[in-house]
Design a protein around this motif. Structure first.
Motif, PDB file in Angstrom:
ATOM      1  N   PHE A  86      47.274 -83.893 -38.632  1.00 18.63           N
ATOM      2  CA  PHE A  86      46.532 -83.504 -37.431  1.00 18.63           C
ATOM      3  C   PHE A  86      45.375 -84.470 -37.154  1.00 18.63           C
ATOM      4  O   PHE A  86      44.979 -84.630 -36.009  1.00 18.63           O
ATOM      5  N   PHE A  91      50.946 -83.103 -33.916  1.00 20.66           N
ATOM      6  CA  PHE A  91      51.214 -81.701 -34.263  1.00 20.66           C
ATOM      7  C   PHE A  91      52.557 -81.611 -34.970  1.00 20.66           C
ATOM      8  O   PHE A  91      53.501 -81.011 -34.475  1.00 20.66           O
ATOM      9  N   MET A  93      54.900 -80.130 -37.486  1.00 23.47           N
ATOM     10  CA  MET A  93      55.009 -78.869 -38.203  1.00 23.47           C
ATOM     11  C   MET A  93      56.000 -78.964 -39.352  1.00 23.47           C
ATOM     12  O   MET A  93      56.380 -77.958 -39.939  1.00 23.47           O
ATOM     13  N   THR A 149      58.720 -85.358 -28.305  1.00 25.00           N
ATOM     14  CA  THR A 149      57.576 -84.566 -28.777  1.00 25.00           C
ATOM     15  C   THR A 149      57.793 -84.139 -30.216  1.00 25.00           C
ATOM     16  O   THR A 149      58.808 -83.542 -30.556  1.00 25.00           O
ATOM     17  N   ILE A 151      56.326 -81.881 -31.920  1.00 19.27           N
ATOM     18  CA  ILE A 151      56.215 -80.467 -32.280  1.00 19.27           C
ATOM     19  C   ILE A 151      57.573 -79.772 -32.256  1.00 19.27           C
ATOM     20  O   ILE A 151      57.951 -79.094 -33.209  1.00 19.27           O
ATOM     21  N   LEU A 155      59.788 -78.567 -35.605  1.00 20.76           N
ATOM     22  CA  LEU A 155      60.144 -77.161 -35.812  1.00 20.76           C
ATOM     23  C   LEU A 155      61.649 -76.998 -36.006  1.00 20.76           C
ATOM     24  O   LEU A 155      62.107 -76.215 -36.844  1.00 20.76           O
ATOM     25  N   PHE A 285      53.110 -73.368 -42.400  1.00 21.23           N
ATOM     26  CA  PHE A 285      52.332 -72.835 -41.286  1.00 21.23           C
ATOM     27  C   PHE A 285      50.960 -72.382 -41.762  1.00 21.23           C
ATOM     28  O   PHE A 285      49.978 -72.497 -41.035  1.00 21.23           O
ATOM     29  N   ASP A 286      50.893 -71.884 -42.997  1.00 25.14           N
ATOM     30  CA  ASP A 286      49.587 -71.516 -43.538  1.00 25.14           C
ATOM     31  C   ASP A 286      48.686 -72.734 -43.588  1.00 25.14           C
ATOM     32  O   ASP A 286      47.475 -72.627 -43.443  1.00 25.14           O
ATOM     33  N   VAL A 288      48.395 -74.915 -41.399  1.00 24.44           N
ATOM     34  CA  VAL A 288      47.726 -75.044 -40.098  1.00 24.44           C
ATOM     35  C   VAL A 288      46.441 -74.217 -40.094  1.00 24.44           C
ATOM     36  O   VAL A 288      45.392 -74.657 -39.611  1.00 24.44           O
ATOM     37  N   ILE A 289      46.513 -73.016 -40.661  1.00 23.64           N
ATOM     38  CA  ILE A 289      45.317 -72.163 -40.699  1.00 23.64           C
ATOM     39  C   ILE A 289      44.247 -72.801 -41.569  1.00 23.64           C
ATOM     40  O   ILE A 289      43.078 -72.872 -41.194  1.00 23.64           O
ATOM     41  N   THR A 292      42.720 -75.717 -39.885  1.00 18.07           N
ATOM     42  CA  THR A 292      41.846 -75.295 -38.784  1.00 18.07           C
ATOM     43  C   THR A 292      40.510 -74.817 -39.338  1.00 18.07           C
ATOM     44  O   THR A 292      39.450 -75.171 -38.828  1.00 18.07           O
ATOM     45  N   ILE A 337      42.482 -68.438 -36.148  1.00 21.53           N
ATOM     46  CA  ILE A 337      42.851 -69.708 -35.502  1.00 21.53           C
ATOM     47  C   ILE A 337      42.376 -69.730 -34.057  1.00 21.53           C
ATOM     48  O   ILE A 337      41.755 -70.686 -33.595  1.00 21.53           O
ATOM     49  N   ALA A 341      39.525 -72.319 -32.965  1.00 18.74           N
ATOM     50  CA  ALA A 341      39.995 -73.395 -32.088  1.00 18.74           C
ATOM     51  C   ALA A 341      39.316 -73.358 -30.721  1.00 18.74           C
ATOM     52  O   ALA A 341      39.336 -74.350 -29.998  1.00 18.74           O
TER      53      ALA A 341
ATOM     54  N   ALA B  92      40.448 -73.540 -26.038  1.00 19.67           N
ATOM     55  CA  ALA B  92      41.137 -73.778 -27.310  1.00 19.67           C
ATOM     56  C   ALA B  92      42.342 -74.665 -27.015  1.00 19.67           C
ATOM     57  O   ALA B  92      42.895 -74.617 -25.921  1.00 19.67           O
ATOM     58  N   ASP B  93      42.734 -75.461 -27.991  1.00 21.53           N
ATOM     59  CA  ASP B  93      43.911 -76.303 -27.821  1.00 21.53           C
ATOM     60  C   ASP B  93      45.127 -75.422 -27.552  1.00 21.53           C
ATOM     61  O   ASP B  93      45.371 -74.457 -28.269  1.00 21.53           O
ATOM     62  N   ILE B  95      48.268 -75.928 -27.926  1.00 16.69           N
ATOM     63  CA  ILE B  95      49.278 -75.931 -28.989  1.00 16.69           C
ATOM     64  C   ILE B  95      48.849 -74.979 -30.114  1.00 16.69           C
ATOM     65  O   ILE B  95      49.624 -74.151 -30.584  1.00 16.69           O
ATOM     66  N   LEU B  96      47.578 -75.097 -30.514  1.00 18.58           N
ATOM     67  CA  LEU B  96      47.089 -74.214 -31.580  1.00 18.58           C
ATOM     68  C   LEU B  96      47.142 -72.756 -31.125  1.00 18.58           C
ATOM     69  O   LEU B  96      47.475 -71.864 -31.904  1.00 18.58           O
ATOM     70  N   ALA B 100      49.145 -69.968 -33.104  1.00 15.91           N
ATOM     71  CA  ALA B 100      48.479 -68.750 -33.570  1.00 15.91           C
ATOM     72  C   ALA B 100      49.239 -67.513 -33.089  1.00 15.91           C
ATOM     73  O   ALA B 100      49.475 -66.570 -33.850  1.00 15.91           O
ATOM     74  N   LEU B 103      52.348 -66.973 -35.063  1.00 15.93           N
ATOM     75  CA  LEU B 103      52.018 -66.433 -36.385  1.00 15.93           C
ATOM     76  C   LEU B 103      51.763 -64.935 -36.291  1.00 15.93           C
ATOM     77  O   LEU B 103      52.283 -64.145 -37.080  1.00 15.93           O
ATOM     78  N   TYR B 236      61.499 -72.121 -29.390  1.00 15.62           N
ATOM     79  CA  TYR B 236      61.318 -73.562 -29.536  1.00 15.62           C
ATOM     80  C   TYR B 236      62.489 -74.309 -28.909  1.00 15.62           C
ATOM     81  O   TYR B 236      62.309 -75.362 -28.291  1.00 15.62           O
TER      82      TYR B 236
END
Lengths: 380, 316
Positions: A86, A91, A93, A149, A151, A155, A285-286, A288-289, A292, A337, A341, B92-93, B95-96, B100, B103, B236
């Motif tokens: 990041f 991005f 994943m 892209t 992202i 995924l 994915f955790d 990402v948290i 952040t 998040i 963010a 906020a972004d 994408i994020l 979120a 999740l 997705y």
């Protein structure tokens, strides 16, 4: 410098910035936990017991605290991986898939090769990392070469990696005696030794925290790390300055993938007796948290990971002692998040504070005209 | 292998491809509307998952399909509203924000399911209502075509109608023009008095509404219950379908159809002796291949355009 002697020196703008980042994060966490409490109140028969188990449970015993560290270890790896990727504004994943394949490759090395102690886990960790790097490089290459892209491709790649991994597990590594899809028992020589008896606090846990310093040096003190952050902040400017943008993006993805893959390897070699993942473990994915929470700063990653580990252990204890499901945690995580963010979250308070400090500085400067005029400048 | 070929060239295959296109198509149209307003809606996956659950809950508890549909729809709108608030208002972004939301959806749906049904994986203890299948008169009686086109779920037909509506909305209507101008150049749109943030709010809400039908189709059409993580990445895939569709509703339809076919292929490949993992991989591999192909073609076009311009400049 007369005014400084009166009381504490006025904070510089940078100090205010750091302080507010911390406050913002804490407030976000507080709001998320308050929301969680409300949810527990709604669904639970004994909400208070549940909430106490959630928040106090992880700290009740030394064993539980060790479990927090152990739970945090894979989160540190994936948090570092995501931070690096990041930082380059990618991005990507695929850390999820990288972590999975890292665990698989490491366990394949463990059961298929017979090597002496020490060498065996090191080779398994390294090859796990390499496998992870390969996975994370794919979305990077697609982005650089074709502009696809990262992202979406990353995924999708996670699913492909998972099914490929399950295939390899089922057709090449499976131990029919296990009774479920799993490899043979990992040999003693390949396992990462446990440091605290009766827990899974192992060498890999320590390694995770050591790596944070290494990644910090890489990202903030090395030439390549500088390039990565520059591309992340302003790709056009980086290109104009003569930085090879494609190569930099790719190296960030490789480094991130390596870290994630190694995390999977460390997790399997330290905490499992057999490799048995037939679904994505979710650590990616955790990450990402964690990233952040840490603001992509490797030195803060352990804090983010430990906090998440603490929540996770707490949720686990809560679900065992009460009628609340662990999944309530994902709502807490998502809220954190969203709030962290949000660039404008608590922004007006910060602005007000900066303005009031600036006004104070000005009035002080007016009151003490003999003070060097640069005094205010240096503070800014 | 001939067995596979026979199954691919069968009426059943085309029928099931259309059926499997439905959820992706709804979400892809949602992604399209958001994308034309310059917003990447990664949260489609989460919206679908939440709507799939609330649709089931609403219909099971009220005993009315309409109420169930309303529940799913309102859920989709609500999540889109949260996303819009955080990304547009709180900066906020995007994408994020989407990550979120997804999740929250993966865990949150299980949390709600467990709190209500005491089960963490499926909602079979509730008797959900299902959108009806419809036999189209006249078309039903045409030999092959009738078997392919008739007897689908109401939502499948609705998704096809949505393609036309979204096309008309984006290309021919005034709000559609606003959305496009905001997506094309937000500053220019602002300078002529278009309220950019409001337009984006609207686009995200519309996107949430469309995706919610995709989610409801999964739990109240394709299956008759909610199951944990039943979207399986379709949100997705929809993003990829929209990208492949090159910004038009019609293109998005055909791209979604390709993914529907990939999924139908994955279904008909089951039981031909291939390892099941490779069969399950098909839709995801198809998505990546699609993305790569699209990106390569676009790059090629750009190169050609540049070359053409250079040549033009060279010869006065």
């Amino acid at each position: 410098m007369k005014h400084r002697t009166k009381d504490r020196p006025l904070p510089t703008n940078r100090q205010i910035e750091t302080r507010f980042t911390l406050i913002r994060t804490l407030v976000a966490v507080g709001i998320a936990l308050a929301g969680c409490l409300i949810l527990i109140l709604v669904v639970s028969e004994e909400p208070w017991d549940a909430f106490v188990a959630f928040l106090i449970g992880p700290l009740e015993s030394g064993k539980n605290i060790a479990t927090v560290f152990e739970t945090a270890a894979p989160l540190v790896y994936s948090g570092l991986a995501v931070s690096v990727m990041f930082s380059c504004n990618q991005f990507n994943m695929a850390g999820e898939g990288a972590l999975y394949i890292g665990g698989l490759v490491a366990s394949a090395v463990a059961v298929k090769l017979s090597l002496p102690i020490v060498v065996h886990p090191i080779l398994a960790l390294l090859l796990g990392g390499v496998a992870g790097a390969v996975v994370c490089a794919v979305p990077g290459i697609l982005k650089i070469k074709l502009g696809a892209t990262e992202i979406v491709s990353s995924l999708m790649l996670n699913y492909i990696v998972l099914y490929l991994g399950v295939y390899i597990l089922n057709y090449f590594l499976i131990d029919p005696a296990a009774g479920f899809p799993a490899t043979e028992r990992l040999p003693e020589s390949a396992q990462l030794p446990t440091l605290i008896p009766r827990t899974h606090f192992h060498v890999g846990t320590i390694l995770a925290f050591v790596l944070c310093a290494v990644v910090y040096l890489y990202l903030y003190k090395s030439k390549q790390g500088y390039a990565i952050r520059m591309v992340g902040q302003n790709e056009k400017f980086a290109r104009y300055s003569g930085i090879g943008v494609g190569g930099t993006i790719l190296s960030a993805q490789l480094a991130g993938g390596f870290l994630a893959g190694m995390g999977g390897a460390s997790e399997v070699l330290g905490s499992y007796t057999r490799f048995q993942w037939v679904a994505l473990p979710g650590y990616g994915f955790d990450g990402v948290i964690v990233a952040t929470l840490a603001g992509n700063n490797p030195l803060l990653v352990p804090l983010g990971a430990l906090f998440l580990g603490y929540l996770r252990v707490g949720a686990d204890i809560m679900s065992r002692r009460s009628d609340v499901a662990t999944e309530v945690l994902s709502i807490v995580q998502g809220t954190i998040i969203l709030l962290v963010a949000s660039k404008l979250f608590l922004q007006h308070i910060k602005h007000k504070y900066i303005v009031s400090v600036a006004e104070k500085r000005e009035s002080l400067a007016a009151a003490a005209p003999e003070a060097a005029p640069e005094g205010g400048e240096a503070n800014a | 292998m001939p067995e596979v070929l026979r199954s691919i060239f069968s009426v059943d295959f085309v029928y099931s491809a259309l059926r499997l296109t439905t959820p992706v198509l709804f979400a892809a149209l949602g992604s399209l509307v958001a994308d034309r307003a310059g917003v990447t809606n990664i949260g489609l996956e989460g919206i679908m998952l939440f709507s799939a659950l609330t649709g089931v809950l609403g219909s099971a508890y009220s005993g009315s399909l309409f109420v169930g549909m309303l529940c799913g729809l309102v859920t989709g709108l609500f999540i889109a509203l949260i996303m819009a608030y955080f990304s547009l208002q709180m900066k906020a972004d995007i994408i994020l924000t989407g990550v979120a939301m997804n999740l929250v959806a993966t865990g949150g749906t299980v949390f709600i399911l467990y709190s209500i049904c005491g089960d963490k994986s499926v909602s079979t203890s509730l008797s959900s209502l299902v959108f009806p299948t419809i036999e189209i008169p006249l078309i039903r009686d045409i030999p092959v075509l009738g078997d392919i086109l008739s007897g689908h779920n109401l939502l499948t037909y609705l998704s096809l109608v949505a393609v036309v509506v979204v096309w008309f909305f984006l290309e021919k209507s005034k709000p559609g023009l606003r959305i496009r101008s905001v997506g094309e150049n937000a500053h220019a749109a602002e300078s002529v008095g278009i309220h950019v943030r409001r337009v984006r709010y609207g686009a995200l809400l519309l996107s949430g509404a469309l995706a919610s039908f995709g989610g409801m189709f999964l739990s109240m059409g394709m299956l008759t219950y909610f199951s944990k993580n039943m979207t399986a990445g379709r949100g997705y895939i929809a993003l990829a379908a929209q990208a492949l569709g090159n910004g038009s509703a019609i293109g998005t339809f055909f791209a979604s159809l390709v993914f529907g076919c990939a999924e139908a292929l994955s279904v008909s490949l089951q039981g031909v002796g291939l390892p099941p993992q490779f069969v399950q991989m098909v839709p995801y591999v198809a998505t990546i291949l699609g993305l790569v192909l699209y990106a390569a073609l676009r790059k090629n076009t750009k190169k050609r355009v540049r070359k053409h311009k250079r040549r033009k400049r060279g010869s006065p």
